[in-house]
Motif scaffolding. Structure first.
Motif, short mmCIF file in Angstrom:
data_model
loop_
_atom_site.label_atom_id
_atom_site.label_comp_id
_atom_site.label_asym_id
_atom_site.label_seq_id
_atom_site.Cartn_x
_atom_site.Cartn_y
_atom_site.Cartn_z
N GLU B 39 33.34 -43.68 99.76
CA GLU B 39 34.09 -42.41 99.77
C GLU B 39 34.83 -42.21 101.09
OE1 GLU B 39 33.06 -37.73 98.72
OE2 GLU B 39 31.62 -38.90 99.89
N ASN B 40 36.04 -41.66 101.01
CA ASN B 40 36.79 -41.26 102.21
C ASN B 40 36.64 -39.75 102.38
OD1 ASN B 40 37.72 -43.78 102.83
ND2 ASN B 40 39.88 -43.36 102.39
N PHE B 199 38.00 -53.67 101.51
CA PHE B 199 36.73 -53.92 102.17
C PHE B 199 35.60 -53.04 101.64
CE2 PHE B 199 40.12 -55.24 105.00
CZ PHE B 199 39.68 -56.45 105.50
N GLY B 200 35.94 -52.08 100.79
CA GLY B 200 34.93 -51.21 100.17
C GLY B 200 34.14 -50.36 101.14
N VAL B 201 34.78 -49.97 102.26
CA VAL B 201 34.04 -49.19 103.25
C VAL B 201 34.10 -47.69 102.94
CG1 VAL B 201 34.40 -50.85 105.14
CG2 VAL B 201 36.02 -48.99 104.82
N SER B 202 33.09 -47.00 103.44
CA SER B 202 33.10 -45.53 103.38
C SER B 202 33.69 -45.05 104.71
CB SER B 202 31.68 -44.99 103.28
OG SER B 202 30.91 -45.79 102.43
N SER B 203 34.40 -43.92 104.68
CA SER B 203 35.06 -43.50 105.93
C SER B 203 34.92 -42.01 106.18
CB SER B 203 36.55 -43.82 105.88
OG SER B 203 36.77 -45.16 105.56
N ILE B 204 34.89 -41.69 107.45
CA ILE B 204 35.10 -40.29 107.86
C ILE B 204 36.38 -40.29 108.68
CG2 ILE B 204 34.29 -38.38 109.28
CD1 ILE B 204 31.49 -38.97 108.52
N VAL B 215 46.58 -37.74 101.58
CA VAL B 215 46.78 -39.11 101.11
C VAL B 215 45.49 -39.92 101.14
CG1 VAL B 215 48.01 -41.28 101.61
CG2 VAL B 215 49.21 -39.11 101.79
N THR B 216 44.70 -39.73 102.18
CA THR B 216 43.54 -40.61 102.35
C THR B 216 42.21 -40.03 101.86
OG1 THR B 216 43.13 -39.76 104.58
CG2 THR B 216 44.54 -41.70 104.42
N GLY B 217 42.12 -38.70 101.77
CA GLY B 217 40.82 -38.10 101.52
C GLY B 217 40.41 -37.99 100.05
#
Lengths: 264, 254
Positions: B39-40, B199-204, B215-217
């Motif tokens: 999740e972003n 890369f399937g990463v989760s982000s804050i 756009v990103t969230g």
């Protein structure tokens, strides 16, 4: 001394005392970390060699010039006093003792504090304010080991070598002056200069150089690592690295001379 | 790791009742936040509301006064130095000012954390991984340049590449579009999305740029005065009668 009475004064006094102890404990941990890293391989040999080269190259021209001039000037200034007693033949041994026991370690350390200390303080300070050190930290790249350990170790290694080099250059300067005035041969000059120097003198000077090197590297790294407030802070860190190291070098010089005196 | 009851996904970051003060300045006053795997989450708010402090606590650069921060099942505050280092390899941090090592070239910058942490890698393997991430951020041609020779947008991308090279599970972006022109901002936004996909990463993502947030969230978290004011999708957050949220929206688009 006026005793703090109001609540506000008491608050600031206790805050100041707390601040002092917090800062002292941070400094102690920073220095103590070096000894922990000393026994924790792997070591950054490549980076240590690079830093040794930088420490040596940074200071060599200034040390050469200063050492040479000190040799000439000290010989020139000592001659009239000795000549009053018809003892100008003692000049080489006087210079030898002065250079090995005191001048070479102290002059080398002071020059390195100015040249190397300020350079390390400014470099690490700039890295700190641009978050480069934090970037190393968050990528588990061990900034203390990479930045502090290598620089302090380089200073510790290079300082005795630079000190011996200063001694050599100062004696060379002295010899040129003695040869011009007294027409003493090189062999006689060397024999006389080293006549009164014993192993304890050499040992004490090397120990002094190691202690001074550690002080210069550690103070510069600490000031760099604790830099705050942007570019102004970088300037202050470089300045504080030099000034603090110089204070400490004089105090250490006094203490080591005192301790060596007990063994003499 | 815990499972989110609502989404049924793994929770990679779980923050509960987080407090942090600097002297008399109470920056965080009881923040609660969960981030699911993949999740972003965009954290929005005015400057000084503690957004950057929040992500610095997540990666252990700062320590909270109260509350708990569980990252990938580990309580960050109670980790020993080596455990924290191991966790940091899984959590990438992209700095607001990129924080590139200015004495190193781009390829050295990216190779640095790799070589410091994976000493068994051969030079060829390091080069391969460096080229992989440079390719991912479309800057393979800049590999021999120094940071001073790069534009602001390029620096940001290299900063992101340097964290990606460690193949993190979580990315923390501190103001990824701050100080960039609109086109560079769009490039960074697209990059954040492609990193999530590839890369399937989760982000804050910490930002006050609403375009970046939109756009990103996947989910937006609005912070005011050190607490989470509102969270949800872009529409849910800004469909609000709260004056502060309304003015935040209006200032961004007027």
């Amino acid at each position: 001394m006026e005793i703090a009475t109001t609540k506000k004064e008491k608050y600031y006094l206790s805050k100041g005392i707390d601040g002092f102890f917090i800062s002292a404990s941070k400094t102690f941990r920073f220095v103590f970390n070096y000894f922990i890293e000393l026994f924790r391989p792997p070591y950054e040999f490549g980076e240590i060699v690079k830093q040794c080269y930088k420490v040596g190259c940074d200071s060599l021209p200034l040390i050469s010039l200063t050492g040479f001039i000190i040799g000439i000037v000290f010989t020139k200034q000592s001659r009239p006093s000795l000549s009053d007693f018809g003892a100008t033949s003692w000049l080489p041994s006087l210079i030898g003792i002065a250079v090995f026991r005191a001048l070479a370690p102290l002059v080398t350390a002071l020059i390195c504090a100015g040249k190397v200390g300020s350079s390390i303080g400014a470099e690490l300070g700039a890295m700190k304010v641009t978050e480069q050190i934090e970037a190393m930290d968050v990528s588990a790249s061990k900034p203390y080991k990479y930045l502090v350990f290598t620089r302090v170790t380089a200073c510790v290694f290079m300082m005795p070598l630079l000190m011996l080099y200063t001694s050599f250059v100062a004696l060379l300067g002295s010899y040129i002056n003695v040869q011009t005035n007294e027409h003493t041969s090189l062999a006689t000059f060397i024999a006389n200069a080293f006549d009164k120097i014993n192993f304890l003198d050499l040992k004490a000077s090397v120990i002094k150089a190691v202690v001074f090197g550690f002080t210069i590297g550690m103070v510069a790294c600490y000031k760099g690592f604790t830099t705050t407030r942007g570019t102004e802070g970088v300037g202050k860190a470089a300045n504080a690295a030099v000034v603090t190291a110089m204070y400490l070098i004089f105090i250490e010089e006094l203490m080591i001379v005192q301790i060596v005196g007990w063994f003499r | 790791m815990e499972i989110n009851d609502t989404t049924g996904k793994e929770i990679v970051i779980d923050i509960k009742e987080l407090y942090k003060s600097f002297g008399d300045n109470h920056v965080l006053r009881g923040v609660n936040l969960e981030v699911d795997r993949g999740e972003n989450v965009v954290v929005l708010g005015r400057s000084g509301t503690g957004k950057s402090v929040l992500i610095k606590i997540i990666c252990g650069l700062l320590t909270q006064d109260e509350g708990s921060v569980i990252v990938l099942g580990e309580d960050v505050k109670n980790l020993r130095a080596r455990e924290l280092e191991a966790l940091r390899l899984k959590v990438g941090f992209s700095f607001q000012m990129s924080a590139l090592y200015d004495s190193m070239t781009v390829k050295e910058n990216i190779a640095f954390p790799l070589m410091r942490n994976f000493k068994h890698l051969t030079k060829a393997e390091v080069k391969k991984r460096v080229d992989e991430v440079l390719d991912a951020v479309s800057l393979i041609k800049s590999r021999d340049q120094y940071p001073a020779e790069l534009s602001g947008g390029q620096k940001k991308r290299i900063g992101i590449a340097r964290t990606l090279v460690l193949r993190p599970e979580i990315m923390l972006y501190d103001e990824p579009t701050a100080g960039l022109d609109p086109i560079s901002s769009i490039e960074i936004n697209n990059l954040i999305n492609s990193i999530k996909k590839e890369f399937g990463v989760s982000s804050i993502i910490i930002t006050h740029d609403l375009v970046c947030a939109k756009v990103t969230g996947d989910r937006l978290v609005m912070m005011f005065d050190g607490v989470v004011q509102k969270q949800g999708t872009f529409g849910e957050v800004f469909d609000s009668n709260d004056e502060r949220i309304k003015s935040f929206y209006e200032y961004n688009f007027t």
